[in-house]
Write a protein that holds these residues in place. Structure first.
Motif, PDB file in Angstrom:
ATOM      1  N   ARG A  95       0.847  -1.190   0.000  1.00 28.53           N
ATOM      2  CA  ARG A  95       0.000   0.000   0.000  1.00 28.53           C
ATOM      3  C   ARG A  95       0.881   1.238   0.000  1.00 28.53           C
ATOM      4  NH1 ARG A  95      -0.449   2.377   4.957  1.00 28.53           N
ATOM      5  NH2 ARG A  95       0.439   1.231   6.671  1.00 28.53           N
ATOM      6  N   ILE A  96       0.271   2.329  -0.408  1.00 21.95           N
ATOM      7  CA  ILE A  96       0.990   3.595  -0.424  1.00 21.95           C
ATOM      8  C   ILE A  96       1.023   4.110   1.007  1.00 21.95           C
ATOM      9  CG2 ILE A  96       1.016   5.934  -1.394  1.00 21.95           C
ATOM     10  CD1 ILE A  96       1.367   3.659  -3.465  1.00 21.95           C
ATOM     11  N   ASP A  97       2.190   4.085   1.630  1.00 20.54           N
ATOM     12  CA  ASP A  97       2.262   4.446   3.048  1.00 20.54           C
ATOM     13  C   ASP A  97       2.621   5.906   3.294  1.00 20.54           C
ATOM     14  OD1 ASP A  97       4.882   4.291   2.254  1.00 20.54           O
ATOM     15  OD2 ASP A  97       5.512   2.871   3.791  1.00 20.54           O
ATOM     16  N   ARG A  98       2.889   6.646   2.223  1.00 19.59           N
ATOM     17  CA  ARG A  98       3.150   8.081   2.362  1.00 19.59           C
ATOM     18  C   ARG A  98       2.303   8.824   1.353  1.00 19.59           C
ATOM     19  NH1 ARG A  98       8.990   9.382   1.402  1.00 19.59           N
ATOM     20  NH2 ARG A  98       8.893   7.621   0.007  1.00 19.59           N
ATOM     21  N   ARG A  99       1.522   9.768   1.823  1.00 19.31           N
ATOM     22  CA  ARG A  99       0.701  10.578   0.924  1.00 19.31           C
ATOM     23  C   ARG A  99       1.522  11.788   0.510  1.00 19.31           C
ATOM     24  NH1 ARG A  99      -3.809   8.297  -0.235  1.00 19.31           N
ATOM     25  NH2 ARG A  99      -5.201  10.028  -0.496  1.00 19.31           N
ATOM     26  N   ILE A 100       1.984  11.710  -0.712  1.00 15.90           N
ATOM     27  CA  ILE A 100       2.771  12.794  -1.283  1.00 15.90           C
ATOM     28  C   ILE A 100       1.970  13.330  -2.456  1.00 15.90           C
ATOM     29  CG2 ILE A 100       4.915  13.384  -2.472  1.00 15.90           C
ATOM     30  CD1 ILE A 100       6.199  11.061  -0.868  1.00 15.90           C
ATOM     31  N   TYR A 101       1.831  14.635  -2.526  1.00 18.61           N
ATOM     32  CA  TYR A 101       1.017  15.257  -3.566  1.00 18.61           C
ATOM     33  C   TYR A 101       1.897  15.866  -4.643  1.00 18.61           C
ATOM     34  CZ  TYR A 101      -2.438  14.429  -0.009  1.00 18.61           C
ATOM     35  OH  TYR A 101      -3.236  13.806   0.915  1.00 18.61           O
ATOM     36  N   LEU A 102       1.474  15.696  -5.870  1.00 19.87           N
ATOM     37  CA  LEU A 102       2.246  16.240  -6.997  1.00 19.87           C
ATOM     38  C   LEU A 102       2.463  17.737  -6.876  1.00 19.87           C
ATOM     39  CD1 LEU A 102       1.027  14.233 -10.099  1.00 19.87           C
ATOM     40  CD2 LEU A 102       3.356  14.408  -9.219  1.00 19.87           C
ATOM     41  N   ASN A 153       6.269  19.574 -18.012  1.00 18.42           N
ATOM     42  CA  ASN A 153       5.526  18.679 -18.900  1.00 18.42           C
ATOM     43  C   ASN A 153       5.384  17.285 -18.279  1.00 18.42           C
ATOM     44  OD1 ASN A 153       4.188  18.016 -21.428  1.00 18.42           O
ATOM     45  ND2 ASN A 153       6.007  16.777 -21.852  1.00 18.42           N
ATOM     46  N   PHE A 154       6.467  16.767 -17.703  1.00 22.71           N
ATOM     47  CA  PHE A 154       6.416  15.454 -17.066  1.00 22.71           C
ATOM     48  C   PHE A 154       5.464  15.465 -15.866  1.00 22.71           C
ATOM     49  CE2 PHE A 154       8.132  12.378 -13.937  1.00 22.71           C
ATOM     50  CZ  PHE A 154       7.756  11.226 -14.614  1.00 22.71           C
ATOM     51  N   LEU A 155       5.521  16.507 -15.058  1.00 24.89           N
ATOM     52  CA  LEU A 155       4.607  16.616 -13.912  1.00 24.89           C
ATOM     53  C   LEU A 155       3.153  16.704 -14.387  1.00 24.89           C
ATOM     54  CD1 LEU A 155       6.621  18.985 -11.549  1.00 24.89           C
ATOM     55  CD2 LEU A 155       6.300  16.503 -11.336  1.00 24.89           C
ATOM     56  N   ARG A 156       2.917  17.384 -15.513  1.00 21.92           N
ATOM     57  CA  ARG A 156       1.568  17.462 -16.082  1.00 21.92           C
ATOM     58  C   ARG A 156       1.077  16.070 -16.503  1.00 21.92           C
ATOM     59  NH1 ARG A 156       0.019  17.204 -20.835  1.00 21.92           N
ATOM     60  NH2 ARG A 156       2.026  17.681 -21.784  1.00 21.92           N
ATOM     61  N   ILE A 157       1.962  15.291 -17.124  1.00 17.07           N
ATOM     62  CA  ILE A 157       1.605  13.918 -17.521  1.00 17.07           C
ATOM     63  C   ILE A 157       1.156  13.123 -16.300  1.00 17.07           C
ATOM     64  CG2 ILE A 157       2.603  11.719 -18.320  1.00 17.07           C
ATOM     65  CD1 ILE A 157       4.332  13.449 -20.263  1.00 17.07           C
ATOM     66  N   LEU A 158       1.921  13.225 -15.219  1.00 15.77           N
ATOM     67  CA  LEU A 158       1.557  12.503 -13.995  1.00 15.77           C
ATOM     68  C   LEU A 158       0.254  13.033 -13.403  1.00 15.77           C
ATOM     69  CD1 LEU A 158       5.013  12.121 -12.189  1.00 15.77           C
ATOM     70  CD2 LEU A 158       3.833  10.465 -13.649  1.00 15.77           C
ATOM     71  N   LYS A 159       0.070  14.346 -13.419  1.00 20.94           N
ATOM     72  CA  LYS A 159      -1.121  14.969 -12.835  1.00 20.94           C
ATOM     73  C   LYS A 159      -2.391  14.613 -13.614  1.00 20.94           C
ATOM     74  CE  LYS A 159      -2.653  18.774 -10.282  1.00 20.94           C
ATOM     75  NZ  LYS A 159      -2.973  18.223  -8.990  1.00 20.94           N
ATOM     76  N   PHE A 183       5.057   7.741  -5.613  1.00 15.52           N
ATOM     77  CA  PHE A 183       3.999   7.899  -4.605  1.00 15.52           C
ATOM     78  C   PHE A 183       3.077   9.064  -4.965  1.00 15.52           C
ATOM     79  CE2 PHE A 183       6.342   5.861  -0.738  1.00 15.52           C
ATOM     80  CZ  PHE A 183       5.914   4.614  -1.123  1.00 15.52           C
ATOM     81  N   ALA A 184       3.650  10.165  -5.406  1.00 16.78           N
ATOM     82  CA  ALA A 184       2.836  11.331  -5.783  1.00 16.78           C
ATOM     83  C   ALA A 184       1.919  10.983  -6.958  1.00 16.78           C
ATOM     84  CB  ALA A 184       3.732  12.516  -6.124  1.00 16.78           C
ATOM     85  N   ALA A 185       2.438  10.243  -7.931  1.00 16.83           N
ATOM     86  CA  ALA A 185       1.612   9.807  -9.062  1.00 16.83           C
ATOM     87  C   ALA A 185       0.505   8.878  -8.584  1.00 16.83           C
ATOM     88  CB  ALA A 185       2.475   9.110 -10.111  1.00 16.83           C
ATOM     89  N   ALA A 186       0.819   8.006  -7.631  1.00 16.35           N
ATOM     90  CA  ALA A 186      -0.179   7.082  -7.084  1.00 16.35           C
ATOM     91  C   ALA A 186      -1.304   7.832  -6.375  1.00 16.35           C
ATOM     92  CB  ALA A 186       0.486   6.103  -6.116  1.00 16.35           C
TER      93      ALA A 186
END
Length: 186
Positions: free
Chosen positions: A2-9, A23-29, A55-58
């Motif tokens: 499981r994702i044990d750390r909540r990291i936000y983009l 651009n890469f961060l936009r792709i993930l977002k 984790f941020a992408a998740a």
């Protein structure tokens, strides 16, 4: 798993010098890579933020309603070796939209793991992407086992396609530095 750390983009800032551009961060977002079934391969040295980005992408994907599973490769390898664990794992992974495999290539995988992982990936093919984090270069991604033959060739052909998104993360380790992104639950 499981994702044990909540990291936000939103907490990750573009830094082209590190290989993290807007651009890469936009792709993930936008999570379009999930519906397009495009694997994301995050490559780079120890501590540069590969797992943080995964984790941020998740978290972003879960906020958009996608199911996500996370495994460290060594944990996944152990599960692939045990038949009962493997059967449970296969059911679990089959329909998840986004699978994250952390630390691909940190250790060699066995022939049993190659065959079973190939079966899982075959069932997932065209159902959902995988985000990999690895210290390996693009040229060495396929060298995670001394096993050669049809199962390994099939596995690597499905996992690392020319159409996938390869992102090289550069720089020094973030760990213990003022700019380290830890997220909730760390």
């Amino acid at each position: 798993s499981r994702i044990d750390r909540r990291i936000y983009l939103d907490s990750v800032k573009p830094d082209p010098a590190q290989g993290i551009d807007a651009n890469f961060l936009r792709i993930l977002k936008e999570c379009n890579y999930i519906t397009a079934i495009t694997n994301i391969i995050l490559m780079g040295g120890t501590g540069v933020g590969k797992t943080t980005l995964a984790f941020a992408a998740a978290v972003e994907a879960m906020q958009k309603g996608f199911s996500v599973l996370y495994y460290r490769m060594n944990e996944l390898s152990v599960k692939l070796e045990d038949l009962d664990e493997y059967n449970r794992l296969k059911k679990k992974i089959r329909n998840v939209r986004l699978l994250i495999i952390d630390d691909w290539g940190l250790e060699q995988i066995t022939e049993t793991a190659v065959v079973r992982l190939n079966e899982i990936v075959a069932v997932r093919y065209n159902r959902g992407p995988i985000i990999f984090t690895t210290q390996l270069t693009k040229e060495n991604l396929k060298k995670v086992s001394n096993i050669r033959g049809p199962a390994m060739e099939s596995l690597m052909d499905k996992l690392f396609k020319a159409s996938d998104c390869y992102q090289q993360i550069k720089g020094e380790s973030w760990r213990g530095k003022a700019g380290e992104i830890r997220g909730d639950g760390s």
